[in-house]
Design a protein around this motif. Structure first.
Motif, PDB file in Angstrom:
ATOM      1  N   ARG A 160       0.810  -1.223   0.000  1.00 59.01           N
ATOM      2  CA  ARG A 160       0.000   0.000   0.000  1.00 59.01           C
ATOM      3  C   ARG A 160       0.843   1.273   0.000  1.00 59.01           C
ATOM      4  O   ARG A 160       0.306   2.364  -0.131  1.00 59.01           O
ATOM      5  CB  ARG A 160      -0.937  -0.003   1.206  1.00 59.01           C
ATOM      6  CG  ARG A 160      -1.930  -1.150   1.149  1.00 59.01           C
ATOM      7  CD  ARG A 160      -2.809  -1.200   2.347  1.00 59.01           C
ATOM      8  NE  ARG A 160      -3.723  -2.339   2.219  1.00 59.01           N
ATOM      9  CZ  ARG A 160      -4.547  -2.717   3.163  1.00 59.01           C
ATOM     10  NH1 ARG A 160      -4.601  -2.051   4.301  1.00 59.01           N
ATOM     11  NH2 ARG A 160      -5.322  -3.753   2.981  1.00 59.01           N
ATOM     12  N   VAL A 161       2.144   1.133   0.159  1.00 64.91           N
ATOM     13  CA  VAL A 161       3.030   2.290   0.106  1.00 64.91           C
ATOM     14  C   VAL A 161       3.080   2.775  -1.333  1.00 64.91           C
ATOM     15  O   VAL A 161       3.353   2.002  -2.249  1.00 64.91           O
ATOM     16  CB  VAL A 161       4.449   1.926   0.605  1.00 64.91           C
ATOM     17  CG1 VAL A 161       5.430   3.054   0.344  1.00 64.91           C
ATOM     18  CG2 VAL A 161       4.421   1.569   2.082  1.00 64.91           C
ATOM     19  N   ASP A 162       2.800   4.059  -1.529  1.00 63.62           N
ATOM     20  CA  ASP A 162       2.833   4.658  -2.857  1.00 63.62           C
ATOM     21  C   ASP A 162       4.206   5.295  -3.069  1.00 63.62           C
ATOM     22  O   ASP A 162       4.548   6.268  -2.388  1.00 63.62           O
ATOM     23  CB  ASP A 162       1.729   5.712  -2.968  1.00 63.62           C
ATOM     24  CG  ASP A 162       1.643   6.359  -4.337  1.00 63.62           C
ATOM     25  OD1 ASP A 162       2.555   6.140  -5.180  1.00 63.62           O
ATOM     26  OD2 ASP A 162       0.675   7.095  -4.572  1.00 63.62           O
ATOM     27  N   PRO A 163       5.009   4.777  -4.006  1.00 63.18           N
ATOM     28  CA  PRO A 163       6.339   5.351  -4.234  1.00 63.18           C
ATOM     29  C   PRO A 163       6.295   6.846  -4.560  1.00 63.18           C
ATOM     30  O   PRO A 163       7.246   7.566  -4.287  1.00 63.18           O
ATOM     31  CB  PRO A 163       6.881   4.564  -5.428  1.00 63.18           C
ATOM     32  CG  PRO A 163       6.079   3.315  -5.477  1.00 63.18           C
ATOM     33  CD  PRO A 163       4.734   3.637  -4.884  1.00 63.18           C
ATOM     34  N   GLU A 164       5.180   7.321  -5.100  1.00 66.14           N
ATOM     35  CA  GLU A 164       5.050   8.751  -5.416  1.00 66.14           C
ATOM     36  C   GLU A 164       5.063   9.613  -4.151  1.00 66.14           C
ATOM     37  O   GLU A 164       5.413  10.789  -4.208  1.00 66.14           O
ATOM     38  CB  GLU A 164       3.786   9.010  -6.228  1.00 66.14           C
ATOM     39  CG  GLU A 164       3.896   8.512  -7.661  1.00 66.14           C
ATOM     40  CD  GLU A 164       5.026   9.196  -8.415  1.00 66.14           C
ATOM     41  OE1 GLU A 164       5.035  10.449  -8.491  1.00 66.14           O
ATOM     42  OE2 GLU A 164       5.909   8.487  -8.925  1.00 66.14           O
ATOM     43  N   ASP A 165       4.667   9.037  -3.015  1.00 63.99           N
ATOM     44  CA  ASP A 165       4.718   9.793  -1.760  1.00 63.99           C
ATOM     45  C   ASP A 165       6.137  10.265  -1.471  1.00 63.99           C
ATOM     46  O   ASP A 165       6.347  11.368  -0.981  1.00 63.99           O
ATOM     47  CB  ASP A 165       4.203   8.965  -0.581  1.00 63.99           C
ATOM     48  CG  ASP A 165       2.690   8.837  -0.559  1.00 63.99           C
ATOM     49  OD1 ASP A 165       2.002   9.582  -1.292  1.00 63.99           O
ATOM     50  OD2 ASP A 165       2.197   7.977   0.200  1.00 63.99           O
ATOM     51  N   GLY A 166       7.117   9.425  -1.769  1.00 60.21           N
ATOM     52  CA  GLY A 166       8.510   9.807  -1.532  1.00 60.21           C
ATOM     53  C   GLY A 166       8.914  11.006  -2.363  1.00 60.21           C
ATOM     54  O   GLY A 166       9.510  11.962  -1.853  1.00 60.21           O
ATOM     55  N   ARG A 167       8.590  10.993  -3.638  1.00 56.62           N
ATOM     56  CA  ARG A 167       8.908  12.111  -4.523  1.00 56.62           C
ATOM     57  C   ARG A 167       8.231  13.388  -4.035  1.00 56.62           C
ATOM     58  O   ARG A 167       8.844  14.457  -3.992  1.00 56.62           O
ATOM     59  CB  ARG A 167       8.462  11.781  -5.952  1.00 56.62           C
ATOM     60  CG  ARG A 167       8.749  12.894  -6.950  1.00 56.62           C
ATOM     61  CD  ARG A 167       8.098  12.628  -8.300  1.00 56.62           C
ATOM     62  NE  ARG A 167       6.660  12.452  -8.224  1.00 56.62           N
ATOM     63  CZ  ARG A 167       5.766  13.436  -8.057  1.00 56.62           C
ATOM     64  NH1 ARG A 167       6.173  14.672  -7.913  1.00 56.62           N
ATOM     65  NH2 ARG A 167       4.473  13.174  -8.024  1.00 56.62           N
ATOM     66  N   ARG A 168       6.958  13.266  -3.638  1.00 59.01           N
ATOM     67  CA  ARG A 168       6.208  14.435  -3.191  1.00 59.01           C
ATOM     68  C   ARG A 168       6.751  14.967  -1.865  1.00 59.01           C
ATOM     69  O   ARG A 168       6.799  16.180  -1.646  1.00 59.01           O
ATOM     70  CB  ARG A 168       4.724  14.102  -3.089  1.00 59.01           C
ATOM     71  CG  ARG A 168       4.138  13.756  -4.464  1.00 59.01           C
ATOM     72  CD  ARG A 168       2.690  13.433  -4.418  1.00 59.01           C
ATOM     73  NE  ARG A 168       2.383  12.410  -3.413  1.00 59.01           N
ATOM     74  CZ  ARG A 168       1.268  11.727  -3.376  1.00 59.01           C
ATOM     75  NH1 ARG A 168       0.311  11.956  -4.246  1.00 59.01           N
ATOM     76  NH2 ARG A 168       1.066  10.821  -2.448  1.00 59.01           N
ATOM     77  N   LEU A 169       7.158  14.072  -0.969  1.00 55.52           N
ATOM     78  CA  LEU A 169       7.736  14.511   0.304  1.00 55.52           C
ATOM     79  C   LEU A 169       9.082  15.208   0.094  1.00 55.52           C
ATOM     80  O   LEU A 169       9.373  16.214   0.726  1.00 55.52           O
ATOM     81  CB  LEU A 169       7.887  13.318   1.255  1.00 55.52           C
ATOM     82  CG  LEU A 169       6.597  12.778   1.851  1.00 55.52           C
ATOM     83  CD1 LEU A 169       6.807  11.403   2.460  1.00 55.52           C
ATOM     84  CD2 LEU A 169       6.034  13.753   2.878  1.00 55.52           C
ATOM     85  N   LEU A 170       9.892  14.654  -0.798  1.00 57.36           N
ATOM     86  CA  LEU A 170      11.196  15.267  -1.068  1.00 57.36           C
ATOM     87  C   LEU A 170      11.058  16.646  -1.706  1.00 57.36           C
ATOM     88  O   LEU A 170      11.968  17.481  -1.586  1.00 57.36           O
ATOM     89  CB  LEU A 170      12.032  14.357  -1.971  1.00 57.36           C
ATOM     90  CG  LEU A 170      12.578  13.099  -1.306  1.00 57.36           C
ATOM     91  CD1 LEU A 170      13.227  12.184  -2.345  1.00 57.36           C
ATOM     92  CD2 LEU A 170      13.559  13.434  -0.195  1.00 57.36           C
ATOM     93  N   ALA A 171       9.946  16.915  -2.355  1.00 58.35           N
ATOM     94  CA  ALA A 171       9.724  18.217  -2.988  1.00 58.35           C
ATOM     95  C   ALA A 171       9.387  19.306  -1.966  1.00 58.35           C
ATOM     96  O   ALA A 171       9.453  20.493  -2.296  1.00 58.35           O
ATOM     97  CB  ALA A 171       8.600  18.107  -4.029  1.00 58.35           C
ATOM     98  N   LEU A 172       9.039  18.906  -0.744  1.00 61.88           N
ATOM     99  CA  LEU A 172       8.717  19.887   0.294  1.00 61.88           C
ATOM    100  C   LEU A 172       9.991  20.564   0.786  1.00 61.88           C
ATOM    101  O   LEU A 172      11.046  19.926   0.886  1.00 61.88           O
ATOM    102  CB  LEU A 172       8.015  19.208   1.480  1.00 61.88           C
ATOM    103  CG  LEU A 172       6.661  18.574   1.202  1.00 61.88           C
ATOM    104  CD1 LEU A 172       6.198  17.786   2.424  1.00 61.88           C
ATOM    105  CD2 LEU A 172       5.629  19.626   0.804  1.00 61.88           C
TER     106      LEU A 172
END
Length: 165
Positions: free
Chosen positions: A46-58
């Motif tokens: 259920r982990v969405d790899p896109e969450d990592g990209r979006r978090l790193l953009a913060l």
């Protein structure tokens, strides 16, 4: 990483691993599927790899604030494409917070030491917000994530706007 950037404290269960399976149009790559099988925790799918990209953009300093402790870096971070992050080491304490307040609240406030922070968790209440407001001299955003949905684009937009303000 500049020390003046706010912390974003990340919980795992209910935030990065939602209770309900996420709707997705793609199946995991064979490499990801094999990695998930080797870990042996079916909920990690259920982990969405896109969450990592979006978090790193913060514009922030990401910090694990989860009972996964070091396993967040060993297991969850690679699934998200995140580097190794600082980990909040929870104290061994039998101290109970006031009724209705999350046990993490006083410790995260102390860990932040007046530094601006965002806390993403699925168990935050208004009592936590009031306590932080009364005990933390810096800016703080305590954002409750719906544990059935996990982290959403709308929530990350809210966090991004708060960080930019």
């Amino acid at each position: 990483m500049p020390a003046d950037r706010p912390y974003v404290f990340l919980d795992v269960d209910g935030v990065l691993i939602p209770l309900a399976a996420r709707a997705t149009s793609r199946s995991p790559s064979p490499h990801r599927a094999a990695h998930l099988d080797s870990i042996g925790n079916p909920l990690l799918a259920r982990v969405d790899p896109e969450d990592g990209r979006r978090l790193l953009a913060l514009d922030c300093q990401l910090v694990w604030a989860t009972t996964w402790i070091d396993e967040a870096n060993e297991v969850v971070a690679p699934l998200l494409g995140l580097p190794e992050l600082p980990v909040v080491a929870w104290p061994d304490s039998d101290d109970e917070p006031p009724r209705g307040m999350h046990w993490k609240t006083p410790f995260l406030t102390s860990w932040a030491a007046g530094h601006a922070f965002v806390w993403l968790d699925d168990e935050i209440t208004d009592l936590d917000r009031h306590w932080v407001s009364a005990h933390h001299p810096g800016k703080a955003l305590l954002h409750r994530v719906d544990p059935h949905l996990g982290l959403t684009d709308a929530e990350l937009s809210t966090v991004g706007q708060w960080l930019a303000a």
